[in-house]
Design an enzyme around this catalytic site. Structure first.
Site, short mmCIF file in Angstrom:
data_model
loop_
_atom_site.label_atom_id
_atom_site.label_comp_id
_atom_site.label_asym_id
_atom_site.label_seq_id
_atom_site.Cartn_x
_atom_site.Cartn_y
_atom_site.Cartn_z
N CYS A 50 -3.39 -0.10 2.29
CA CYS A 50 -4.55 0.54 2.92
C CYS A 50 -5.02 -0.21 4.14
O CYS A 50 -5.03 -1.44 4.15
CB CYS A 50 -5.73 0.57 1.96
SG CYS A 50 -5.41 1.48 0.48
N ARG A 94 -6.05 14.63 2.79
CA ARG A 94 -6.65 13.59 1.96
C ARG A 94 -7.57 12.70 2.81
O ARG A 94 -8.54 12.14 2.33
CB ARG A 94 -5.50 12.76 1.39
CG ARG A 94 -5.86 11.65 0.47
CD ARG A 94 -4.55 11.01 0.02
NE ARG A 94 -4.71 9.98 -0.96
CZ ARG A 94 -4.05 9.92 -2.10
NH1 ARG A 94 -3.18 10.86 -2.40
NH2 ARG A 94 -4.23 8.94 -2.94
P1 XMP Z 1 -2.18 -0.30 -4.65
O1 XMP Z 1 -2.96 -1.55 -4.30
O2 XMP Z 1 -1.97 -0.15 -6.10
O3 XMP Z 1 -3.12 0.90 -4.18
O4 XMP Z 1 -0.92 -0.26 -3.86
C1 XMP Z 1 -2.83 2.23 -4.45
C2 XMP Z 1 -4.02 3.09 -4.07
O5 XMP Z 1 -4.29 2.99 -2.66
C3 XMP Z 1 -4.90 4.20 -2.21
N1 XMP Z 1 -4.18 4.64 -1.02
C4 XMP Z 1 -4.58 4.43 0.23
N2 XMP Z 1 -5.74 3.91 0.72
N3 XMP Z 1 -4.94 4.24 2.92
C5 XMP Z 1 -5.90 3.83 2.09
O6 XMP Z 1 -6.96 3.34 2.55
C6 XMP Z 1 -3.76 4.77 2.50
O7 XMP Z 1 -2.89 5.12 3.29
C7 XMP Z 1 -3.58 4.89 1.09
N4 XMP Z 1 -2.58 5.39 0.34
C8 XMP Z 1 -2.99 5.23 -0.96
C9 XMP Z 1 -4.85 5.19 -3.33
O8 XMP Z 1 -6.13 5.25 -3.92
C10 XMP Z 1 -3.81 4.58 -4.26
O9 XMP Z 1 -3.98 4.98 -5.60
#
Ligand code: XMP
Length: 521
Positions: free
Chosen positions: A344, A439
């Site tokens: 993120c 999203r």
């Molecule tokens: P982890 O830390 O497990 O996080 O890799 C997965 C979660 O991150 C969110 N997610 C995003 N948040 N930009 C964001 O700010 C993104 O591009 C993105 N893609 C996923 C999402 O809640 C996921 O479950």
């Protein structure tokens, strides 16, 4: 004479959630900023129970959910998650038809039944079959033989798939149809493994059972070794997560889809969710980066009105008001996390988001009042983070932890002698182009203005099957519960006491001043 102590040092230094988070109200804390204090325990880690009730109709045997991301959860990973007692949320960066297919694959997965076995045709040469085995790296050499209409013709046994027979045709080498053991789909009934187990016991030396329909079309293959593995697994502590009809549980994510006029596309959302419900989906996740918003609220309300009993996950939020809003709209389970994810960049790009432990505490307060569950979504990199998250939440969502698994979508690539798989944020430019723009409040067809990405494209080291990753995570959670004397997750939430950790304390927490050696498992 010893001085009498009239204060309890534990109470001063190690505080329960309310006292601890209120005392730290001016700072956003995340997993590594805090540590949990141990408590007297008569609970062995192996005795701890990890089942979690996310809503009246959604119970998991382990509190772990795989993220609805296009490099994480499709049917293969969702099947593995459910088999281990958790849940997979199928992402929505695919056509609606494909998402329905993915959900069906999970719901109709019969453990031990290979639904789409690799087949060969009578006209092929044994040499072609050997080449196929080598190219695809198959660990088996027995194949059902079918004609062009998928009707069963026979079984090509591994005993004849040898280089010395390379020039022979499959048709002259196979065990003919009349001698192949088959069972119909109806005969498999509700407990196919028990039926297959009985069959193998009664048929000495037979290791394969083919599944056909009334017209003799091939529908699957059951092997004795799989059946034996499953019978053993049935004695395991954490059972698969199943619905009332003994099918694996499965979730699917949807977005607040808009039509050409920028309005919520109610008809399309309702049609698609109806079809998902028909396929047996157990929970719908309305997944967006900003859940405390009109589009998400309207979508949740729409679904709640149309499907009064359907468990609904909605998010993401990091405020009490966000939880209240989504709960009032009808969500049962709220995703908490804005910007903690490993891929993120929301906090950097948009300057918003709250460190995860503080966000979880704030959200948990309102969630209790509203009688909804919360899921800690993002930022989890080790089992200790999960233990900390579970002191406030009913479950966790992980993306990065599973993206390197064999069952995650995508190919393994080799770089500098190491194996990796792709992992990308759903807010990365590449993922948004594939469909996830909504999203993040963008339109994927919007090419007129520059859209800021809120995620990166990355690689994760390949880490083998999900079973292995989950076994490590579960072991860590059980260990944490043992330290706190918590038999179950409810006790973990009520017993947890926290203290902040200094930067030196964080360094102390990880291995230091040693050269680490790794024993492969
Ligand atoms: P982890 O830390 O497990 O996080 O890799 C997965 C979660 O991150 C969110 N997610 C995003 N948040 N930009 C964001 O700010 C993104 O591009 C993105 N893609 C996923 C999402 O809640 C996921 O479950």
């Amino acid at each position: 004479m010893a001085a009498t102590r009239n204060t309890n040092p534990d109470e001063i230094f190690y505080r329960g959630a309310d006292s601890f988070f209120s005392a730290n109200a001016e700072i956003g804390l995340t997993f590594d900023d805090v540590t949990l204090a141990t408590l007297y325990s008569d609970v062995l880690p192996s005795q701890t129970l990890l089942d979690s009730r996310l809503s009246d109709l959604l119970h998991l045997n382990i509190p772990i959910v795989s993220a609805d991301m296009d490099t994480v959860t499709e049917s293969r990973l969702a099947i593995a998650m459910a088999l281990n007692g958790g849940l997979g949320l199928i992402h929505y960066n695919m056509s609606e038809k494909d998402q329905l297919g993915e959900v069906s694959r999970v719901k109709y997965h019969v453990q031990g039944l290979i639904q789409d076995p690799i087949k060969v045709s009578p006209g092929q040469l044994i040499g072609d079959v050997l080449k196929l085995i080598e190219e695809k790296n198959f660990g088996f050499s027995t194949f059902p033989v079918v004609d062009e209409k998928e009707k069963l013709v026979g079984l090509l046994s591994g005993h004849v798939v040898k280089p010395r027979y390379a020039a022979k045709r499959v048709s002259e080498s196979l065990t003919p149809r009349a001698q192949v053991h088959t069972i119909t789909r109806n005969e498999l009934g509700k407990d196919p493994i028990a039926i297959a187990d009985k069959f193998f016991t009664e048929h000495l030396g037979i290791h394969k059972l083919l599944v056909v329909d009334d017209e003799d079309h091939l529908h699957g293959l059951i092997t004795m070794s799989d059946v034996e593995k499953i019978t053993q697994e049935r004695k395991a502590q954490f059972k698969p997560a199943r619905d009332a009809q003994f099918r694996l549980v499965c979730g699917a994510a949807v977005s607040a889809t808009r039509n050409a006029f920028g309005e919520l596309d109610r008809e399309r959302i309702l049609n698609h969710v109806s079809a998902l419900v028909e396929r047996g989906v157990d929970v719908i996740a309305v997944s967006t980066a900003h859940g405390h918003s009109k589009g998400v609220g309207d979508t949740v309300t729409l679904l709640r009105d149309a499907f009064p009993k359907l468990p609904i996950i909605a998010g993401n939020v990091t405020s009490g008001a966000g939880v209240e809003y989504l709960a009032d709209c009808g969500a049962n389970i709220i995703k908490v996390g804005q910007g903690p994810g490993s891929i993120c960049t929301t906090r950097i790009v948009a300057g918003v988001g709250i460190p995860q432990m503080t966000a979880l505490y704030v959200c948990s307060q309102v969630a209790q009042e509203k009688k909804v569950s919360i899921l800690a979504d993002g930022g989890i990199t080790k089992s200790g983070d999960i233990v900390k998250a579970l002191t406030l939440a009913q479950g966790v969502i992980c993306g990065g932890m599973f993206a390197g698994c064999t069952e995650a979508p995508g190919e393994v690539v080799e770089i500098g002698g190491k194996l990796y798989k792709q992992y990308r944020g759903m807010g990365s430019l590449a993922a948004m182009k594939s469909g996830s723009a909504s999203r993040y409040g963008h339109d994927k067809a919007d090419t007129t203005r520059k859209v800021a990405a809120e995620g990166v494209e990355a690689l994760k080291e390949a880490c083998g099957p999900v079973d292995r990753v989950l076994a490590n995570l579960i072991g860590g959670i059980q260990s944490g519960m043992g330290y706190l004397g918590a038999k179950n997750l409810e006790q973990l939430r009520s017993k947890a006491r926290y203290i902040r950790v200094s930067p030196a304390g964080q360094r102390e927490a990880a291995p230091h001043d040693v050269v680490e050696l790794k024993t492969k498992n």
